[in-house]
Design a protein around this motif. Structure first.
Motif, PDB file in Angstrom:
ATOM      1  N   GLU A  93     -33.409  54.638  38.365  1.00  0.00           N
ATOM      2  CA  GLU A  93     -34.539  54.129  38.796  1.00  0.00           C
ATOM      3  C   GLU A  93     -35.779  55.059  39.326  1.00  0.00           C
ATOM      4  OE1 GLU A  93     -33.396  50.983  41.442  1.00  0.00           O
ATOM      5  OE2 GLU A  93     -32.422  49.711  39.886  1.00  0.00           O
ATOM      6  N   ALA A  94     -35.127  56.077  39.857  1.00  0.00           N
ATOM      7  CA  ALA A  94     -36.417  56.947  40.431  1.00  0.00           C
ATOM      8  C   ALA A  94     -37.235  57.660  39.342  1.00  0.00           C
ATOM      9  CB  ALA A  94     -35.677  57.986  41.324  1.00  0.00           C
ATOM     10  N   SER A  95     -36.548  58.058  38.221  1.00  0.00           N
ATOM     11  CA  SER A  95     -36.911  58.734  37.019  1.00  0.00           C
ATOM     12  C   SER A  95     -38.131  57.630  36.337  1.00  0.00           C
ATOM     13  CB  SER A  95     -35.853  59.077  36.029  1.00  0.00           C
ATOM     14  OG  SER A  95     -35.086  59.993  36.662  1.00  0.00           O
ATOM     15  N   VAL A  96     -37.169  56.452  36.327  1.00  0.00           N
ATOM     16  CA  VAL A  96     -38.249  55.391  35.503  1.00  0.00           C
ATOM     17  C   VAL A  96     -39.772  55.400  36.543  1.00  0.00           C
ATOM     18  CG1 VAL A  96     -38.528  52.943  35.004  1.00  0.00           C
ATOM     19  CG2 VAL A  96     -36.408  53.973  34.298  1.00  0.00           C
ATOM     20  N   ARG A  97     -39.266  55.192  37.731  1.00  0.00           N
ATOM     21  CA  ARG A  97     -40.460  54.776  38.659  1.00  0.00           C
ATOM     22  C   ARG A  97     -41.414  56.271  38.470  1.00  0.00           C
ATOM     23  NH1 ARG A  97     -38.841  53.536  44.764  1.00  0.00           N
ATOM     24  NH2 ARG A  97     -37.409  52.150  43.645  1.00  0.00           N
ATOM     25  N   SER A  98     -40.919  57.321  38.353  1.00  0.00           N
ATOM     26  CA  SER A  98     -41.615  58.561  38.218  1.00  0.00           C
ATOM     27  C   SER A  98     -42.601  58.441  37.052  1.00  0.00           C
ATOM     28  CB  SER A  98     -41.095  59.760  38.415  1.00  0.00           C
ATOM     29  OG  SER A  98     -40.399  59.834  39.519  1.00  0.00           O
ATOM     30  N   VAL A  99     -41.923  58.150  35.839  1.00  0.00           N
ATOM     31  CA  VAL A  99     -42.518  57.994  34.657  1.00  0.00           C
ATOM     32  C   VAL A  99     -43.710  56.914  34.639  1.00  0.00           C
ATOM     33  CG1 VAL A  99     -42.543  57.610  32.137  1.00  0.00           C
ATOM     34  CG2 VAL A  99     -40.757  59.108  33.630  1.00  0.00           C
ATOM     35  N   VAL A 100     -43.290  55.711  35.155  1.00  0.00           N
ATOM     36  CA  VAL A 100     -44.263  54.607  35.344  1.00  0.00           C
ATOM     37  C   VAL A 100     -45.398  54.931  36.009  1.00  0.00           C
ATOM     38  CG1 VAL A 100     -44.432  52.154  36.105  1.00  0.00           C
ATOM     39  CG2 VAL A 100     -42.559  53.002  34.776  1.00  0.00           C
ATOM     40  N   ASN A 101     -45.193  55.423  37.284  1.00  0.00           N
ATOM     41  CA  ASN A 101     -46.336  55.751  38.124  1.00  0.00           C
ATOM     42  C   ASN A 101     -47.304  56.776  37.302  1.00  0.00           C
ATOM     43  OD1 ASN A 101     -45.214  54.359  40.266  1.00  0.00           O
ATOM     44  ND2 ASN A 101     -44.247  56.171  41.291  1.00  0.00           N
ATOM     45  N   TYR A 102     -46.753  57.779  36.460  1.00  0.00           N
ATOM     46  CA  TYR A 102     -47.715  58.513  35.839  1.00  0.00           C
ATOM     47  C   TYR A 102     -48.429  58.002  34.838  1.00  0.00           C
ATOM     48  CZ  TYR A 102     -49.551  62.321  33.063  1.00  0.00           C
ATOM     49  OH  TYR A 102     -50.384  63.144  32.311  1.00  0.00           O
ATOM     50  N   LEU A 103     -47.706  56.966  33.919  1.00  0.00           N
ATOM     51  CA  LEU A 103     -48.677  56.107  33.119  1.00  0.00           C
ATOM     52  C   LEU A 103     -49.628  55.516  33.850  1.00  0.00           C
ATOM     53  CD1 LEU A 103     -45.578  55.074  30.937  1.00  0.00           C
ATOM     54  CD2 LEU A 103     -47.093  56.957  30.680  1.00  0.00           C
ATOM     55  N   HIS A 104     -49.385  54.672  34.990  1.00  0.00           N
ATOM     56  CA  HIS A 104     -50.167  53.860  35.571  1.00  0.00           C
ATOM     57  C   HIS A 104     -51.621  54.813  36.063  1.00  0.00           C
ATOM     58  CE1 HIS A 104     -47.311  50.414  36.725  1.00  0.00           C
ATOM     59  NE2 HIS A 104     -47.941  50.210  35.501  1.00  0.00           N
ATOM     60  N   SER A 105     -51.278  56.056  36.649  1.00  0.00           N
ATOM     61  CA  SER A 105     -52.274  56.684  37.188  1.00  0.00           C
ATOM     62  C   SER A 105     -53.267  57.521  35.954  1.00  0.00           C
ATOM     63  CB  SER A 105     -51.657  58.131  37.980  1.00  0.00           C
ATOM     64  OG  SER A 105     -50.914  58.855  36.758  1.00  0.00           O
ATOM     65  N   GLN A 106     -52.529  57.234  34.967  1.00  0.00           N
ATOM     66  CA  GLN A 106     -53.497  57.887  33.847  1.00  0.00           C
ATOM     67  C   GLN A 106     -54.331  56.702  33.000  1.00  0.00           C
ATOM     68  OE1 GLN A 106     -53.838  61.226  32.729  1.00  0.00           O
ATOM     69  NE2 GLN A 106     -52.880  61.037  34.886  1.00  0.00           N
ATOM     70  N   GLY A 107     -54.423  55.458  33.609  1.00  0.00           N
ATOM     71  CA  GLY A 107     -54.908  54.307  33.201  1.00  0.00           C
ATOM     72  C   GLY A 107     -54.177  53.708  31.984  1.00  0.00           C
ATOM     73  N   LEU A 108     -53.012  53.939  31.575  1.00  0.00           N
ATOM     74  CA  LEU A 108     -52.269  53.218  30.617  1.00  0.00           C
ATOM     75  C   LEU A 108     -51.578  51.900  31.285  1.00  0.00           C
ATOM     76  CD1 LEU A 108     -50.396  56.055  28.790  1.00  0.00           C
ATOM     77  CD2 LEU A 108     -52.200  54.644  28.026  1.00  0.00           C
ATOM     78  N   GLN A 109     -51.346  50.821  30.328  1.00  0.00           N
ATOM     79  CA  GLN A 109     -50.799  49.623  30.703  1.00  0.00           C
ATOM     80  C   GLN A 109     -49.385  49.482  30.628  1.00  0.00           C
ATOM     81  OE1 GLN A 109     -52.687  47.241  32.738  1.00  0.00           O
ATOM     82  NE2 GLN A 109     -54.187  48.814  32.461  1.00  0.00           N
ATOM     83  N   VAL A 110     -48.508  49.327  31.284  1.00  0.00           N
ATOM     84  CA  VAL A 110     -46.916  49.448  31.200  1.00  0.00           C
ATOM     85  C   VAL A 110     -46.662  47.888  31.005  1.00  0.00           C
ATOM     86  CG1 VAL A 110     -44.747  49.813  32.083  1.00  0.00           C
ATOM     87  CG2 VAL A 110     -46.565  51.574  32.038  1.00  0.00           C
ATOM     88  N   SER A 111     -46.206  47.593  29.882  1.00  0.00           N
ATOM     89  CA  SER A 111     -45.904  46.178  29.564  1.00  0.00           C
ATOM     90  C   SER A 111     -44.511  45.730  29.861  1.00  0.00           C
ATOM     91  CB  SER A 111     -46.223  45.718  28.275  1.00  0.00           C
ATOM     92  OG  SER A 111     -45.264  46.678  27.024  1.00  0.00           O
ATOM     93  N   SER A 112     -43.331  46.621  29.725  1.00  0.00           N
ATOM     94  CA  SER A 112     -41.964  46.552  29.798  1.00  0.00           C
ATOM     95  C   SER A 112     -41.186  47.590  30.144  1.00  0.00           C
ATOM     96  CB  SER A 112     -41.420  45.656  28.945  1.00  0.00           C
ATOM     97  OG  SER A 112     -41.266  46.404  27.550  1.00  0.00           O
ATOM     98  N   VAL A 113     -40.173  47.857  31.074  1.00  0.00           N
ATOM     99  CA  VAL A 113     -39.088  48.529  31.044  1.00  0.00           C
ATOM    100  C   VAL A 113     -37.772  47.912  30.699  1.00  0.00           C
ATOM    101  CG1 VAL A 113     -37.807  50.174  32.560  1.00  0.00           C
ATOM    102  CG2 VAL A 113     -40.166  49.843  32.905  1.00  0.00           C
TER     103      VAL A 113
END
Length: 822
Positions: A93-113
């Protein structure tokens, strides 16, 4: 359309990534390596991405899958559930959280994990994607069409190195196609009927008692179908009522389009062979993202143990990172006992539709059964006559070399250990196909289709003869559904992940002959011959023989056992030890080897087992040792036994007493977080549930604080301090990991004692990112600190904070507040 690809690796020079970034290789499109970009693509174009993460412990997972197929292993046919897979092998979950946080920080919309954490779906404008992954996406002309693709490999920040495997959706050069050939027929008799196929491949004795009832077949599709067509087929051949339903992925709809004939072919062939089986039609968009998400949905649903797919593309049309991402999905399916049958393609040994030798994906994957094609000739009464490898050099509508059953060597996957036997040569790469069945349009299948967009005619003219390995794959899927129904009816384990079993029946002496060895013909390049060959694989099925042989190799039902402790409680003085006998017993199946381990919560005493593994029915001695400095109180020793996929536990309660008198009580409830949140209270600035399974010191749960930027995570519990308390000791275990570097403190952890209203009594321990270390125990005598709070309620409190730069993870487990009273 299928695009040609001449080399697996592009010869383009990858520029060095900016400092602090990590390149993710395998995304350059080989078919574009000799093409110059027209111009940069539209910055406003919206891209749909599916970001694949790396597995944990992939080598161990592959070893598990091999053991699950080994009859001599205690793990034989002990398959995982999706939940067990996620706990053991998915990204954390920590790995996923790190990637999702990066995507958000770049302005990408995360629709699902995805539930197995293998895929993260995200979207954004092309310009946003370019910035996020440090690439330029350009337009190219390919086969007369304009496509877009990156001009260099993507990269991510170095702190994400090793997490991201593949980013699908950066290009649209590849397009999956069905492996089918069709021709008009005068009526239902214009192609082989269900009766013809069942008789020729010796299915009647099996289907009379086991027609797939109780089994579910997943059918992977990238287009819709017309239900009335399938129902007409069922009615014409008296195959019973419809048993199909749809699973729509990524916004797909069941709209019959140009590929509808493929969908209806698959459904009708499975119905012909396994009319009692339930069909789940998984429909996704025809894009790399849609393909990945649809296969992943089949695996995470885990409702179908057999899957048929007739959609593929030349192996070299995919970058290596995409092939790896698919392989991880199929590998999970294999560990869960799922089998995948994939058409090997209809361009013979030239799957890229040019003059270069190539094979089809996903039939190339070692966790998928590649299904090749033959020309089947019937004898009298539809009996088996003869077969030869399918090839037609004159049919150049798709490939300049002609048409035929796909086969050859993968250029990416190594030959799996199960692939051996007569005819399997020394080439170290994966051999394709594994098995075959009728596929030549000249000896095609009777199919009903009236979807004009798919080239079908309406009314009675809807009857057509269809060939291609697209028909052979669902035939094999239907066969395995029938065999599983047969095995289940005998109380035996079903075939599960069938890849190795196919070769076991081929390589070992069996009571019956399970395969027709096809020894004539070729697939435009490779000749059929004795044993295995690259034109037809092992051969085609004699289904009744196959089923009876399988019944002799799969064995009985699932093994299971029980575990118990005697005595279940021990009282041990400081500096002493005690023992308990751990007994096991067989409850179902046969005796297997039970592996034993012991854990103690909260930490303090130590526990050991002798021996650490026993044959089910045997016993082991548990020894609990208590050091002289271990606090008096109550502890729980949990002994876990594992045999295959079966896991059971037994508990021993240990009461530690002091040599100098007095009674010590551990006052915290749920100190190891194994019972969920209660009575802990928590607050997370990121909205996260703080008690989870990401990383535990003992048991399965811990409190996970932070791991993201601008964090303020807190967890606390109220405890009543007896008025007669003489000694109070506070202890906990802490794990700190960080993405920060250097000695400067940015992110902090605090362990505090607070009043019932939340005011700080004492900050017992303060740590920061520069003290990162593995699990470490901290113990404090807080008797004097809490001396004025006897008879009152206090809070045991943990807090993690991070700044806006790189995050730090704080994990807390096995806390204790040991209070001694006279």
């Amino acid at each position: 359309m299928i695009v040609p690809a001449f080399l697996l690796h592009s010869t383009a020079v990858q520029a060095a990534p900016p400092s602090g970034r990590s390149v993710i290789s395998g995304h350059l499109v080989p078919a574009l390596q000799h093409h110059s970009p027209l111009h940069t693509s539209s910055a406003n174009r919206q891209l749909q991405l599916s970001i694949a993460l790396n597995l944990r412990n992939k080598a161990a997972l592959e070893a598990l899958v091999r053991a699950q197929s080994d009859p001599h292993s205690s793990l034989y046919h002990q398959y995982l559930t999706p939940q067990q897979f996620t706990a053991q092998f998915s990204p954390t979950e920590a790995s996923v959280r790190s990637v999702v946080n990066y995507l958000h920080s770049q302005g990408l919309q995360v629709s699902s994990v995805a539930s197995n954490r293998l895929l993260i779906d995200a979207s954004g404008s092309l310009s946003t994607v370019e910035r996020a992954f440090n690439i330029t996406i350009a337009d190219y002309t390919l086969n007369g069409s304009t496509v877009y693709a990156p001009t260099s490999e993507p990269s991510v920040p170095a702190n994400l190195s090793g997490l991201v495997l593949n980013i699908s959706g950066l290009d649209n050069a590849a397009h999956y196609h069905p492996a089918k050939h069709m021709a008009p027929a005068a009526g239902p008799g214009g192609g082989y009927t269900p009766t013809d196929l069942r008789t020729a491949y010796d299915m009647n004795s099996l289907i009379s008692s086991a027609n797939g009832s109780g089994q579910t077949v997943a059918i992977f599709e990238l287009d819709g179908y017309k239900a009335s067509d399938v129902n007409t087929y069922l009615s014409q051949y008296s195959l019973g009522s419809a048993k199909y339903s749809n699973v729509l992925v990524d916004g797909a709809t069941n709209t019959a389009g140009a590929g509808a004939i493929e969908v209806e072919l698959d459904m009708e062939v499975v119905s012909a062979i396994a009319p009692g089986a339930t069909q789940k039609i998984y429909i996704g968009p025809n894009s790399t993202t849609g393909v990945n998400d649809t296969y992943n949905k089949i695996v995470t649903d885990n409702v179908a143990k057999v899957t048929s797919t007739s959609w593929g593309l030349c192996e070299a049309s995919s970058g290596t990172s995409e092939l790896s991402a698919l392989d991880n999905i199929f590998l999970q399916g294999s560990s869960q006992g799922q089998s995948f049958f994939a058409a090997s393609g209809d361009s013979g040994a030239y799957d890229c539709n040019n003059t270069s030798l190539a094979v089809d994906s996903p039939a190339d994957d070692p966790h998928v059964v590649g299904v090749g094609g033959t020309n089947l000739q019937l004898g009298s009464g539809s009996s088996y006559g003869s077969e030869s490898a399918w090839s037609n050099p004159s049919d150049t509508q798709r490939s300049p070399e002609g048409s035929g059953g796909g086969g050859g060597y993968s250029t990416y996957f190594s030959k799996p250990s199960y692939q051996s036997g007569t005819g399997v040569d020394s080439n170290s790469m994966r051999h394709v196909p594994d098995v075959s069945a009728d596929a030549d349009p000249a000896s095609g299948y009777s199919v009903y289709c009236t979807v004009s967009a798919s080239g079908c005619s309406s009314g009675s003219a809807g009857w057509i003869a269809v060939g291609g390995t697209s028909a052979a794959a669902p035939l094999w899927a239907g066969v395995v559904a029938d065999v599983n129904s047969y095995l289940a009816g005998q109380g035996k384990s079903t075939l599960g992940n069938v890849n190795a079993e196919l070769y076991t029946l081929f390589n070992t002496s069996q009571t019956y002959t399970a395969y027709h060895d096809v020894t004539s013909g070729n697939n435009l390049h490779y000749n059929a011959g004795t044993g295995y060959d690259l034109a037809t694989g092992i051969g085609t099925p004699d289904v009744w023989n196959f089923a009876r042989d399988a019944a002799g190799t799969t064995g009985g039902g699932t093994n299971d056992f029980s575990i118990s402790a005697s005595p279940t409680s021990l009282s041990i003085v400081q500096g002493g030890n005690g023992t308990s006998t751990i007994s096991t017993a067989v409850t179902t199946g046969s005796a297997g080897t039970v592996s034993l381990s012991a854990s103690v919560s909260p930490a303090g005493p130590t526990a050991s087992l002798n021996p650490t593994s026993v044959t089910a029915g045997g016993s082991s001695t548990l020894t609990v040792s208590v050091g002289s400095s271990v606090a008096a109180g109550t502890y729980t020793v949990t002994v876990t036994g594992t045999e295959g996929s079966a896991t059971h536990t037994a508990s021993v309660t240990v009461t530690v007493t002091t040599s100098g008198g007095g009674t010590t009580t551990q006052a915290l409830a749920n100190p190891g977080f194994e019972n969920g949140q209660t009575p802990w209270q928590e607050s997370s600035s990121g909205g996260y549930q703080l008690i989870d399974t990401t990383l535990a010191h003992s048991g399965s749960y811990s409190a996970y604080l932070c791991g993201y930027n601008n964090c303020n995570d807190q967890i606390w519990q109220s405890v009543a301090i007896p008025s007669t308390a003489t000694t109070i000791k506070f202890t906990f275990w802490l794990y700190v990991s960080t993405q920060e570097s250097g000695s400067t403190c940015y992110d902090y952890f605090y362990a505090r004692l607070r009043t019932s209203s939340g005011s700080t009594i004492s900050t017992v321990k303060s740590l920061c990112n520069n003290t990162a270390s593995g699990w470490k125990q901290y113990t404090f005598d807080v008797s004097s600190t809490l001396s004025s709070y006897k008879g009152q309620t206090v809070q045991v409190y943990f807090q993690g904070t991070t700044d806006s730069s790189l995050p730090t993870n704080f994990f807390v487990d096995d806390a204790a507040l040991n209070i001694t009273t006279p």
